[in-house]
Scaffold this active site. Structure first.
Site, PDB file in Angstrom:
ATOM      1  CE  LYS A 230      -3.820   1.960   2.797  1.00 31.19           C
ATOM      2  NZ  LYS A 230      -4.512   1.695   3.903  1.00 31.19           N
TER       3      LYS A 230
ATOM      4  CB  SER B 109      -8.225   0.420   6.049  1.00 28.85           C
ATOM      5  OG  SER B 109      -9.016   1.770   6.239  1.00 28.85           O
TER       6      SER B 109
ATOM      7  CB  SER C 213      -8.010   3.377   3.341  1.00 27.32           C
ATOM      8  OG  SER C 213      -7.102   2.997   4.103  1.00 27.32           O
TER       9      SER C 213
END
Length: 565
Positions: free
Chosen positions: A113, A226, A202
């Site tokens: 990420k 997330s 996210s």
């Protein structure tokens, strides 16, 4: 306002980097069909000398080229490591040396990420244009651990900007730098370009990249949902560990009291392998000191197909107590059917099912724990209203982000949250499609966590979510774990700092009154602090018995070896 030349150049730089990577592929013929292949499959191919790491990287890059930037354009990958093929070649050379330690991740490509620092040619941005040129001065702890394990950092995955803590109602998977991530199971977007079916957030990019076999596995982060949200939405396994099991040093933060990194993969086994590579005590993250008696480097011994036999699993539902029936009470017909089927499978596997509400569930996240934020997002149905947001997150974000930015050194593109807001205001066409009401609310705090509102809220969160919530519920019912639908229990577990693991449970075919192609819906096992081994055992037993996961049809096997195009 017109975009600055620097902003425009930065916006296209990930695509340029991707373009550079395609040239070597002309001479690379993928020798292995990577679609849906596990880390164990990959290592077996290495051992039989039918696959090299360089060929493996080439195969993943070919899939990214075909499906991320072309074809369905799921937009999960923000930047490719321009040295990935070179690193893979060096690992191939070292593999034949008798002194080389070759663990399960040796030579295996992993996507991170893009809030996880890499001290290389890639950027770490959190999806904001303001940090598009930012090069981390050092690897994050988790990056360092992966490199030590021989993993290849293939690239950075797109995400919801600033871990979805920028604006009320920002769509999951959207960042001003990377654009919108799409759910590979349902690619449809509305007239505003917002996905009909969320990719989850996210950690949307890592979730989609894992689902579409853009890497062997991925690493995301979670503050509250997330990892679990994109895990459920993309039909993959995501482990949200106990806060402190994995160091957060070198990760762009949201709130230290709840933040953690975690693995995302297509199987429980692969997620367990990756988790073992990420743990460890880190002096730069004091929260990891508590993990010393519990952290393991190998979680695969807990992969027990009979692991649910005799386990007491709590189902927090009771229609006769509607105020606390917050996790199952609002499920629609499809969701309810999926969860009822999951519970039935647990019983078939020998689990003891205990149905009872968490007695204070309706109080968690209530008065005393929230701050009102005035909504400015023009796409939000709450535009012009005040919406309650976690006080702990609002106050910790400014403090934690400013600390991270200060650590970037004198060449940092921005140094404070205030400078981030000013950058956005100066480049609204590029950065403020959904506005920045949460950033503004956070910046209005003092920033040193001295306010009594913050201290009170944090104490309430711990009391309600941990002591009177999960702990009391599990004690009263003598439970080994709790089963939540999808990521619906993420908030209480996050406030408590407790671990969860989501696994595929079923598929939905509607959004409201609209019919859709089938898309995933997961089930989440949650437990007490440091109960990752038990949760992995339960998740694995359920996964192996049900075998629910199906890959998205929009990103089929690629190449002649796969029987694809």
């Amino acid at each position: 306002m017109k975009k600055s030349r620097d902003a425009v150049a930065v916006l296209v730089s990930p695509i340029l980097v991707l373009g550079l990577c395609w040239q070597p592929l002309q001479a690379q013929t993928p020798a292995f069909c990577v679609a849906e292949k596990s880390i164990t499959d990959i290592q077996a191919a290495f051992s039989s000398q039918t696959l090299t790491s360089k060929q493996l990287v080439a195969a993943y890059l070919a899939r990214i080229q075909a499906y991320d930037k072309q074809g369905p354009k799921v937009n999960a990958v923000l930047e490719i490591n321009p040295d990935a093929l070179k690193i893979a070649g060096n690992l191939d050379i070292r593999r034949s040396l008798p002194t080389t330690v070759k663990g399960p991740l040796y030579g295996v490509p992993i996507l991170l990420k893009d809030n996880i620092d890499t001290a290389d040619k890639m950027h770490t941005t959190a999806g904001t244009v303001a940090l598009a040129s930012s090069i981390a001065p050092r690897d994050a702890f988790v990056t360092k651990k992966l490199r030590e394990a021989g993993a290849i950092i293939l690239g950075k995955a797109n995400l919801t900007e600033y871990a979805n803590f920028m604006a009320i109602g920002m769509p999951s998977g959207y960042s001003s730098l990377g654009g919108q991530v799409l759910n590979p199971y349902v690619l449809t977007v509305d007239a505003n370009g917002i996905p009909l079916v969320t990719p989850g957030g996210s950690s949307s990019g890592p979730g989609v990249a894992a689902a579409t076999s853009f890497a062997a596995a991925t690493v995301g982060t979670e503050t509250s949902g997330s990892l679990l949200s994109p895990g459920s939405a993309n039909g993959v396994v995501a482990i949200k560990p106990t806060v402190g099991l994995i160091s957060r040093a070198g990760i762009i933060p949201l709130a230290a009291s709840q933040d953690t990194a975690g693995p995302m993969a297509r199987t429980v086994r692969d997620a367990a392998i990756l988790l073992g590579a990420l743990t460890g005590v880190d002096p730069n993250d004091p929260a990891t000191l508590a993990s010393a008696p519990y952290a393991l480097t190998d979680y695969t011994p807990f992969l027990d197909p009979n692991g649910l036999a005799g386990a007491r699993i709590g189902i927090p539902r009771n229609a006769n107590d509607p105020a606390n029936n917050v996790y199952y009470g609002n499920l629609n017909a499809e969701q309810r059917t999926i969860m009822n089927n999951a519970i039935a499978k647990l019983q078939e596997l020998g689990a003891v099912i205990v149905e009872a509400n968490i007695p204070n569930a309706g109080q968690v996240g209530g008065p005393g724990t929230t701050t009102g934020v005035f909504v400015t997002n023009p796409f939000s149905p709450s535009l012009g209203q005040t919406v309650n947001v976690s006080t702990v997150l609002v106050y910790e974000f400014k403090n934690n982000l400013n600390t991270y930015l200060a650590g970037l050194g004198p060449n940092a593109p921005i140094r404070t949250l205030s400078e981030q807001i000013a950058f956005n205001n100066a480049n609204p066409d590029t950065t403020l499609r959904f506005k920045q009401d949460i950033l503004v609310a956070s910046d209005a705090t003092i920033g040193d966590l001295s306010e009594p509102e913050y201290t009170t809220a944090r104490q309430l969160d711990i009391q309600q979510a941990r002591i009177d919530g999960i702990d009391a519920y599990m004690n009263q019912n003598n439970l080994d774990a709790i089963l939540f639908p999808a990521n619906f229990g993420a908030g209480i577990a996050a406030k408590a700092g407790y671990p969860s693991i989501v696994v595929p449970a079923g598929y939905r075919t509607t959004v409201g009154s609209l019919s859709t192609p089938p898309y995933p819906f997961g089930a989440t096992f949650t437990g007490r602090a440091w109960s990752e081994p038990q949760l992995i055992k339960y998740a694995y037993a359920y996964e192996q018995y049900t075998l629910v996961r199906q890959p998205p049809i929009t990103t089929p096997p690629l190449g002649a070896l796969c029987g694809g195009r």
